[in-house]
Design an enzyme around this catalytic site. Sequence first.
Site, PDB file in Angstrom:
ATOM      1  N   ASN A  42       0.837  -1.194   0.000  1.00 30.55           N
ATOM      2  CA  ASN A  42       0.000   0.000   0.000  1.00 30.55           C
ATOM      3  C   ASN A  42       0.874   1.248   0.000  1.00 30.55           C
ATOM      4  OD1 ASN A  42       0.714  -0.725   2.686  1.00 30.55           O
ATOM      5  ND2 ASN A  42      -0.905   0.568   3.516  1.00 30.55           N
ATOM      6  N   GLU A  44       0.322   5.229   0.621  1.00 29.69           N
ATOM      7  CA  GLU A  44      -0.597   6.283   1.041  1.00 29.69           C
ATOM      8  C   GLU A  44      -0.141   7.635   0.510  1.00 29.69           C
ATOM      9  OE1 GLU A  44      -2.141   4.172   5.155  1.00 29.69           O
ATOM     10  OE2 GLU A  44      -0.834   5.920   5.303  1.00 29.69           O
ATOM     11  N   CYS A  53      -4.006   0.713  -2.787  1.00 31.00           N
ATOM     12  CA  CYS A  53      -3.890  -0.511  -1.985  1.00 31.00           C
ATOM     13  C   CYS A  53      -2.816  -1.442  -2.565  1.00 31.00           C
ATOM     14  CB  CYS A  53      -5.210  -1.270  -1.983  1.00 31.00           C
ATOM     15  SG  CYS A  53      -6.601  -0.327  -1.339  1.00 31.00           S
ATOM     16  N   GLU A  55      -3.012  -4.603  -3.199  1.00 34.61           N
ATOM     17  CA  GLU A  55      -3.526  -5.505  -4.221  1.00 34.61           C
ATOM     18  C   GLU A  55      -3.521  -4.836  -5.594  1.00 34.61           C
ATOM     19  OE1 GLU A  55      -4.894  -4.612  -1.329  1.00 34.61           O
ATOM     20  OE2 GLU A  55      -6.361  -6.079  -0.638  1.00 34.61           O
ATOM     21  N   CYS A  90     -10.413  -4.316  -0.279  1.00 34.10           N
ATOM     22  CA  CYS A  90     -11.499  -3.331  -0.284  1.00 34.10           C
ATOM     23  C   CYS A  90     -12.354  -3.512  -1.545  1.00 34.10           C
ATOM     24  CB  CYS A  90     -10.934  -1.918  -0.211  1.00 34.10           C
ATOM     25  SG  CYS A  90     -10.260  -1.303  -1.761  1.00 34.10           S
ATOM     26  N   CYS A  93     -10.573  -2.767  -4.931  1.00 37.73           N
ATOM     27  CA  CYS A  93      -9.659  -3.846  -5.353  1.00 37.73           C
ATOM     28  C   CYS A  93     -10.443  -5.057  -5.853  1.00 37.73           C
ATOM     29  CB  CYS A  93      -8.730  -4.237  -4.211  1.00 37.73           C
ATOM     30  SG  CYS A  93      -7.471  -2.986  -3.871  1.00 37.73           S
TER      31      CYS A  93
HETATM   32 ZN   LIG Z   1      -8.105  -2.014  -1.949  1.00 38.68          ZN
END
Ligand SMILES: [Zn+2]
Length: 137
Positions: A42, A44, A53, A55, A90, A93
Site C-alpha cells: 500500500n 498512502e 492498496c 492488491e 477493499c 480492489c
Molecule cells: Zn483495496
Amino acid sequence: MTDNSLITLAIEAMQNSYSPYSGYKVGAALLTEDGKVYKGCNIENVAFGPTVCAERVAFLKALSEGERNFTKIAVVGGKNGEIKGAFPPCGVCRQVMREFCNDNFEILIVKGNNKYDTVLLKDLLPLSFKPEILDIK
Ligand SMILES: [Zn+2]
C-alpha cells in the site's frame, strides 16, 4: 508455488509499505497462471484520494507488463507491520480483480499465526458487475 510461499512474498512486499498516515502496512503477492509473481504494497498519500492498496499495486504492475491471466493473490497486513487480524481486499480492489479474473480466482487472506483463509472472488464480490455483462469477453 505453494500458498505459504506466496504468503511469504506478500510479507516481503509489506516491508515496502508507505503508510505514514494510517500506520497499517499491507502487502500482496499476485500469482500469474504461468507462475510469475508480482508484489505490491500500500502507498498512502497526504491527500488520501491518491492512496493505492497493495492488491492494486500488484495488479497494475502485472498488467503493465502484459500479464492478463491470474491464479491467486495473497494479502497480508497489520498495524506497523505486525500481522494480526485479516485484511480482506477493499471494494475497489475487488472490482479491479473482477475485471481480469474469473469467479474461481483465489484470495488468500492471512490472519496471522500462520493461518489464512482462501476465498473465491465470486464469494467476495457476488452479483458483480463484470466484463461479460457488456458482452466484451
Ligand atoms: Zn483495496
